[in-house]
Write a protein that holds these residues in place. Structure first.
Motif, PDB file in Angstrom:
ATOM      1  N   ARG A 206      -6.458  49.612 -63.967  1.00 27.56           N
ATOM      2  CA  ARG A 206      -6.234  48.177 -63.838  1.00 27.56           C
ATOM      3  C   ARG A 206      -4.974  47.704 -64.555  1.00 27.56           C
ATOM      4  NH1 ARG A 206     -10.468  48.833 -67.492  1.00 27.56           N
ATOM      5  NH2 ARG A 206     -10.199  47.898 -69.561  1.00 27.56           N
ATOM      6  N   HIS A 207      -4.294  48.590 -65.275  1.00 30.12           N
ATOM      7  CA  HIS A 207      -3.092  48.208 -66.019  1.00 30.12           C
ATOM      8  C   HIS A 207      -1.808  48.292 -65.184  1.00 30.12           C
ATOM      9  CE1 HIS A 207      -5.435  48.217 -69.729  1.00 30.12           C
ATOM     10  NE2 HIS A 207      -5.920  49.395 -69.362  1.00 30.12           N
ATOM     11  N   LEU A 208      -1.916  48.677 -63.931  1.00 29.78           N
ATOM     12  CA  LEU A 208      -0.711  48.832 -63.118  1.00 29.78           C
ATOM     13  C   LEU A 208       0.143  47.571 -63.044  1.00 29.78           C
ATOM     14  CD1 LEU A 208       1.134  50.478 -61.338  1.00 29.78           C
ATOM     15  CD2 LEU A 208      -0.383  50.015 -59.388  1.00 29.78           C
ATOM     16  N   PRO A 209      -0.421  46.367 -62.836  1.00 29.87           N
ATOM     17  CA  PRO A 209       0.435  45.176 -62.802  1.00 29.87           C
ATOM     18  C   PRO A 209       1.254  45.005 -64.081  1.00 29.87           C
ATOM     19  CG  PRO A 209      -1.745  44.664 -61.972  1.00 29.87           C
ATOM     20  CD  PRO A 209      -1.831  46.041 -62.558  1.00 29.87           C
ATOM     21  N   VAL A 225       8.486  56.241 -59.980  1.00 31.09           N
ATOM     22  CA  VAL A 225       7.758  56.887 -58.882  1.00 31.09           C
ATOM     23  C   VAL A 225       6.265  56.841 -59.191  1.00 31.09           C
ATOM     24  CG1 VAL A 225       7.413  59.021 -57.580  1.00 31.09           C
ATOM     25  CG2 VAL A 225       9.703  58.439 -58.450  1.00 31.09           C
ATOM     26  N   TYR A 226       5.500  56.347 -58.247  1.00 31.06           N
ATOM     27  CA  TYR A 226       4.052  56.262 -58.410  1.00 31.06           C
ATOM     28  C   TYR A 226       3.405  57.483 -57.766  1.00 31.06           C
ATOM     29  CZ  TYR A 226      -0.770  54.705 -57.564  1.00 31.06           C
ATOM     30  OH  TYR A 226      -2.132  54.613 -57.516  1.00 31.06           O
ATOM     31  N   VAL A 227       2.545  58.187 -58.549  1.00 27.26           N
ATOM     32  CA  VAL A 227       1.849  59.364 -58.031  1.00 27.26           C
ATOM     33  C   VAL A 227       0.348  59.149 -58.216  1.00 27.26           C
ATOM     34  CG1 VAL A 227       1.576  61.859 -58.116  1.00 27.26           C
ATOM     35  CG2 VAL A 227       3.794  60.830 -58.681  1.00 27.26           C
ATOM     36  N   GLU A 228      -0.383  59.255 -57.127  1.00 25.16           N
ATOM     37  CA  GLU A 228      -1.836  59.065 -57.146  1.00 25.16           C
ATOM     38  C   GLU A 228      -2.513  60.374 -56.790  1.00 25.16           C
ATOM     39  OE1 GLU A 228      -3.309  55.404 -55.423  1.00 25.16           O
ATOM     40  OE2 GLU A 228      -4.825  56.534 -54.318  1.00 25.16           O
ATOM     41  N   ARG A 229      -3.446  60.791 -57.647  1.00 26.69           N
ATOM     42  CA  ARG A 229      -4.229  62.018 -57.437  1.00 26.69           C
ATOM     43  C   ARG A 229      -3.317  63.220 -57.185  1.00 26.69           C
ATOM     44  NH1 ARG A 229      -9.411  61.183 -57.375  1.00 26.69           N
ATOM     45  NH2 ARG A 229      -9.831  63.213 -56.436  1.00 26.69           N
ATOM     46  N   THR A 238       4.887  57.736 -53.936  1.00 28.32           N
ATOM     47  CA  THR A 238       5.711  56.681 -53.364  1.00 28.32           C
ATOM     48  C   THR A 238       6.559  56.024 -54.445  1.00 28.32           C
ATOM     49  OG1 THR A 238       5.637  54.647 -52.026  1.00 28.32           O
ATOM     50  CG2 THR A 238       3.954  54.895 -53.700  1.00 28.32           C
ATOM     51  N   PRO A 239       7.764  55.547 -54.120  1.00 26.38           N
ATOM     52  CA  PRO A 239       8.509  54.754 -55.105  1.00 26.38           C
ATOM     53  C   PRO A 239       7.669  53.549 -55.506  1.00 26.38           C
ATOM     54  CG  PRO A 239       9.931  55.387 -53.278  1.00 26.38           C
ATOM     55  CD  PRO A 239       8.532  55.743 -52.877  1.00 26.38           C
ATOM     56  N   LEU A 240       7.577  53.280 -56.786  1.00 29.08           N
ATOM     57  CA  LEU A 240       6.732  52.174 -57.236  1.00 29.08           C
ATOM     58  C   LEU A 240       7.163  50.851 -56.613  1.00 29.08           C
ATOM     59  CD1 LEU A 240       4.406  51.181 -58.992  1.00 29.08           C
ATOM     60  CD2 LEU A 240       6.020  50.955 -60.884  1.00 29.08           C
ATOM     61  N   ALA A 241       8.457  50.657 -56.433  1.00 23.31           N
ATOM     62  CA  ALA A 241       8.959  49.409 -55.856  1.00 23.31           C
ATOM     63  C   ALA A 241       8.454  49.190 -54.434  1.00 23.31           C
ATOM     64  CB  ALA A 241      10.484  49.404 -55.879  1.00 23.31           C
ATOM     65  N   ASP A 245       0.583  47.136 -53.302  1.00 23.76           N
ATOM     66  CA  ASP A 245      -0.516  46.501 -54.034  1.00 23.76           C
ATOM     67  C   ASP A 245      -0.512  46.955 -55.485  1.00 23.76           C
ATOM     68  OD1 ASP A 245      -2.078  49.006 -54.332  1.00 23.76           O
ATOM     69  OD2 ASP A 245      -2.314  48.832 -52.162  1.00 23.76           O
ATOM     70  N   ASP A 246      -1.420  46.389 -56.264  1.00 22.27           N
ATOM     71  CA  ASP A 246      -1.497  46.712 -57.692  1.00 22.27           C
ATOM     72  C   ASP A 246      -2.762  47.473 -58.038  1.00 22.27           C
ATOM     73  OD1 ASP A 246       0.925  45.714 -58.720  1.00 22.27           O
ATOM     74  OD2 ASP A 246       0.158  43.662 -58.682  1.00 22.27           O
ATOM     75  N   THR A 247      -3.350  48.144 -57.070  1.00 20.51           N
ATOM     76  CA  THR A 247      -4.540  48.946 -57.344  1.00 20.51           C
ATOM     77  C   THR A 247      -4.131  50.378 -57.664  1.00 20.51           C
ATOM     78  OG1 THR A 247      -4.814  49.523 -54.997  1.00 20.51           O
ATOM     79  CG2 THR A 247      -5.935  47.540 -55.797  1.00 20.51           C
ATOM     80  N   ALA A 248      -4.834  50.972 -58.605  1.00 23.43           N
ATOM     81  CA  ALA A 248      -4.540  52.357 -58.991  1.00 23.43           C
ATOM     82  C   ALA A 248      -5.805  52.987 -59.554  1.00 23.43           C
ATOM     83  CB  ALA A 248      -3.431  52.398 -60.034  1.00 23.43           C
ATOM     84  N   PRO A 249      -6.154  54.196 -59.121  1.00 21.57           N
ATOM     85  CA  PRO A 249      -7.321  54.878 -59.682  1.00 21.57           C
ATOM     86  C   PRO A 249      -6.987  55.474 -61.045  1.00 21.57           C
ATOM     87  CG  PRO A 249      -6.260  56.294 -58.092  1.00 21.57           C
ATOM     88  CD  PRO A 249      -5.518  54.986 -58.050  1.00 21.57           C
TER      89      PRO A 249
END
Length: 263
Positions: A206-209, A225-229, A238-241, A245-249
């Motif tokens: 929940r801290h992504l924003p 760069v955003y990396v999920e799982r 994906t590039p964070l920009a 959305d602002d959801t992240a596991p």
């Protein structure tokens, strides 16, 4: 035991007596790597195959990710002992009730482990990534290291798995890398990000924003760069920009690659 049971609730009578000639068992902290079981080390596999008991942290009623990774090696559930946390995200980590509950949880777990180790049984604590890198294992290690033999089996860290799968070299030349928990206050994140060459921001959720805002203020959003799982099923990079959305596991992080010297 016929199947996995809650380690903290197991009947002490179920603990087998010490093998002939054994003095105490060994406590292993086993690094399970970032998610893909192919990243398990040879030593980790050997310990998983031989330990009398496999203890893994988890959320109540669910299997921990470290235990899921072990499915590639572990075939007999009778050795498995789940260790469910009293809280996960229900309370803030600085809430006195959270701190007290976790301390009691680790104290009780260490007491039960001492009974098992004292009976001459080897116990492997399964740890996501590396046991000595933000690992819950460290809290048990601190309580037991002076009483029993301990071996820590290093593992591939989650951040290493993520920057590898993102095809993103993280440091060049003399770049300084800073690892930041997303749980830090916004102002602290900004200050740290402004004074480093490269960064990894972990524990997003929940801290992504807040992290996104801190990166923008530090002038680094374009490199993030955003990396999920990473290395797991459902992996996403994906590039964070460009993340809409602002959801992240829990199993996600942001990488900020350095731009240091390149001959």
């Amino acid at each position: 035991m016929d199947g996995p049971s809650d380690f903290l609730k197991a009947d002490p009578a179920e603990i087998p007596s010490a093998p002939t000639g054994a003095v105490t068992g060994t406590l292993y902290g086993v690094g399970m790597g970032p998610g893909d079981p192919d990243y398990l080390t040879v030593r980790a596999v050997r310990v998983l195959e031989r330990a009398h008991h496999l203890v893994h942290f988890c959320k109540a009623g669910k299997r921990g990710n470290a235990r899921t990774i072990a499915d590639a090696v572990v075939r007999d559930a009778a050795r498995e002992w789940p260790l469910p946390y009293p809280y996960t995200t229900e309370l803030h980590p600085e809430d006195p009730a959270y701190v007290a509950a976790l301390a009691a949880f680790y104290d009780e777990a260490a007491t039960r482990l001492a009974e098992v180790l004292g009976a001459g049984r080897d116990v492997a604590i399964l740890s996501e990534g590396d046991p000595f890198f933000y690992g819950s294992f460290m809290h048990l290690w601190r309580r037991l290291k002076d009483r029993f033999p301990v071996e820590v089996v290093p593992g591939v860290t989650g951040m290493s798995g993520c920057w590898t799968r993102a095809n993103t070299p993280i440091t060049w030349g003399d770049d300084v890398l800073t690892v930041l928990p997303a749980t830090l206050p916004h102002a602290t994140l900004v200050a740290r990000l402004k004074t480093t060459d490269a960064a990894v921001v972990m524990k997003l959720g929940r801290h992504l924003p807040k992290v996104r805002a801190a990166l923008a203020e530090a002038g680094l959003i374009g490199r993030a760069v955003y990396v999920e799982r990473g290395t797991m099923a459902g992996e996403s990079v994906t590039p964070l920009a460009e993340k809409p959305d602002d959801t992240a596991p829990y199993f996600s992080m942001v990488l900020v690659p350095g731009e240091g010297r390149r001959p």
